[in-house]
Design a protein around this motif. Structure first.
Motif, mmCIF file in Angstrom:
data_model
loop_
_atom_site.group_PDB
_atom_site.id
_atom_site.type_symbol
_atom_site.label_atom_id
_atom_site.label_comp_id
_atom_site.label_asym_id
_atom_site.label_seq_id
_atom_site.Cartn_x
_atom_site.Cartn_y
_atom_site.Cartn_z
ATOM 1 N N SER A 177 53.534 0.033 47.775
ATOM 2 C CA SER A 177 52.066 0.061 47.716
ATOM 3 C C SER A 177 51.540 1.494 47.755
ATOM 4 N N VAL A 178 52.221 2.381 48.483
ATOM 5 C CA VAL A 178 51.821 3.791 48.516
ATOM 6 C C VAL A 178 52.063 4.417 47.144
ATOM 7 N N PHE A 179 53.148 4.048 46.522
ATOM 8 C CA PHE A 179 53.464 4.539 45.176
ATOM 9 C C PHE A 179 52.402 4.069 44.180
ATOM 10 N N VAL A 180 52.026 2.806 44.250
ATOM 11 C CA VAL A 180 50.995 2.260 43.361
ATOM 12 C C VAL A 180 49.677 2.988 43.588
ATOM 13 N N PHE A 181 49.326 3.217 44.854
ATOM 14 C CA PHE A 181 48.094 3.931 45.179
ATOM 15 C C PHE A 181 48.125 5.341 44.587
ATOM 16 N N SER A 182 49.255 6.011 44.674
ATOM 17 C CA SER A 182 49.413 7.354 44.115
ATOM 18 C C SER A 182 49.196 7.351 42.604
ATOM 19 N N VAL A 183 49.704 6.327 41.935
ATOM 20 C CA VAL A 183 49.548 6.209 40.480
ATOM 21 C C VAL A 183 48.077 5.977 40.122
ATOM 22 N N ILE A 184 47.398 5.139 40.884
ATOM 23 C CA ILE A 184 45.976 4.882 40.637
ATOM 24 C C ILE A 184 45.162 6.153 40.851
ATOM 25 N N ILE A 185 45.464 6.886 41.902
ATOM 26 C CA ILE A 185 44.770 8.153 42.171
ATOM 27 C C ILE A 185 45.006 9.135 41.033
ATOM 28 N N GLY A 186 46.211 9.166 40.469
ATOM 29 C CA GLY A 186 46.489 10.029 39.323
ATOM 30 C C GLY A 186 45.579 9.719 38.151
ATOM 31 N N GLY A 187 45.341 8.441 37.882
ATOM 32 C CA GLY A 187 44.427 8.043 36.811
ATOM 33 C C GLY A 187 42.996 8.446 37.104
ATOM 34 N N ILE A 188 42.570 8.268 38.358
ATOM 35 C CA ILE A 188 41.205 8.642 38.750
ATOM 36 C C ILE A 188 41.007 10.149 38.639
ATOM 37 N N LEU A 189 41.991 10.921 39.069
ATOM 38 C CA LEU A 189 41.870 12.384 38.995
ATOM 39 C C LEU A 189 41.834 12.869 37.552
ATOM 40 N N SER A 190 42.564 12.212 36.653
ATOM 41 C CA SER A 190 42.494 12.616 35.241
ATOM 42 C C SER A 190 41.123 12.284 34.662
ATOM 43 N N LEU A 191 40.528 11.190 35.109
ATOM 44 C CA LEU A 191 39.162 10.850 34.699
ATOM 45 C C LEU A 191 38.182 11.917 35.181
ATOM 46 N N ILE A 192 38.305 12.318 36.433
ATOM 47 C CA ILE A 192 37.417 13.349 36.993
ATOM 48 C C ILE A 192 37.591 14.662 36.244
ATOM 49 N N LEU A 193 38.832 15.037 35.959
ATOM 50 C CA LEU A 193 39.077 16.281 35.228
ATOM 51 C C LEU A 193 38.472 16.217 33.831
ATOM 52 N N THR A 194 38.580 15.077 33.162
ATOM 53 C CA THR A 194 37.973 14.915 31.843
ATOM 54 C C THR A 194 36.460 15.062 31.929
ATOM 55 N N LEU A 195 35.856 14.510 32.978
ATOM 56 C CA LEU A 195 34.415 14.651 33.175
ATOM 57 C C LEU A 195 34.031 16.114 33.421
ATOM 58 N N LEU A 196 34.866 16.841 34.147
ATOM 59 C CA LEU A 196 34.606 18.272 34.360
ATOM 60 C C LEU A 196 34.649 19.036 33.037
ATOM 61 N N PHE A 197 35.599 18.691 32.164
ATOM 62 C CA PHE A 197 35.671 19.328 30.852
ATOM 63 C C PHE A 197 34.460 18.957 30.006
ATOM 64 N N ALA A 198 34.122 17.666 29.973
ATOM 65 C CA ALA A 198 33.024 17.190 29.126
ATOM 66 C C ALA A 198 31.680 17.762 29.563
ATOM 67 N N SER A 199 31.506 17.976 30.860
ATOM 68 C CA SER A 199 30.240 18.506 31.365
ATOM 69 C C SER A 199 30.135 20.012 31.209
ATOM 70 N N GLY A 200 31.241 20.673 30.915
ATOM 71 C CA GLY A 200 31.242 22.119 30.791
ATOM 72 C C GLY A 200 31.390 22.837 32.122
ATOM 73 N N LEU A 201 31.595 22.092 33.212
ATOM 74 C CA LEU A 201 31.767 22.708 34.524
ATOM 75 C C LEU A 201 33.130 23.370 34.683
ATOM 76 N N LEU A 202 34.062 22.998 33.832
ATOM 77 C CA LEU A 202 35.383 23.610 33.832
ATOM 78 C C LEU A 202 35.698 23.982 32.387
#
Length: 154
Positions: A67-92
């Motif tokens: 379950s910790v492994f699954v949670f880590s994988v889900i967090i990886g997907g969420i962080l890639s979404l956040i990073l994409t939003l940072l790129f799209a907004s021009g903040l990064l």
């Protein structure tokens, strides 16, 4: 017990790889596919690679519950979404980061914004975006540090 834990982690890793392949096939065959359709599974795949790298470094199987492994994988997907939003907004932005287009377009609906509202300027930008999505899942502290930097008052 240790073999059971590693077996279930392998099933999760296999499922993430299958999801990533299906997302790629669907995006390749759909005209208005969102870039998020590829970045989120790649972030999840990056988390799987991080767990694999940790597994290879140790002498014995991990005691971490699946379950910790699954949670880590889900967090990886969420962080890639956040990073994409940072790129799209021009903040990064910068030369090593992808240049996303369409961020200044008028939003007619959330659906239109999520389904192809943002794109990449060049093929190189697409490859950068996909690589950074993988890195977001693999090196989760990178995204978390960028978020911390944005919230720090100077």
């Amino acid at each position: 017990m240790k073999i059971w834990i590693e077996y279930h982690k392998g099933i999760v890793a296999f499922a993430v790889i299958v999801i990533a392949v299906i997302a790629y096939i669907h995006a390749n065959n759909t005209n208005d596919a969102s870039i998020l359709q590829l970045t989120i599974p790649l972030g999840m795949l990056g988390a799987v690679l991080r767990e694999y790298a940790a597994f290879v470094k140790q002498d014995s199987p991990s005691e971490k519950a699946p379950s910790v492994f699954v949670f880590s994988v889900i967090i990886g997907g969420i962080l890639s979404l956040i990073l994409t939003l940072l790129f799209a907004s021009g903040l990064l932005a910068g030369q090593i980061f992808p240049n996303l287009t369409g961020g200044d377009d008028t939003v007619s609906s959330i659906q239109s914004a999520l389904r192809g509202g943002a794109g990449v300027a060049t093929n190189a930008d697409l490859y950068k975006l996909l690589l950074w999505a993988l890195i977001a899942g693999f090196a989760d502290n990178f995204v978390l540090n960028k978020l911390s930097n944005l919230t720090t008052v100077r």
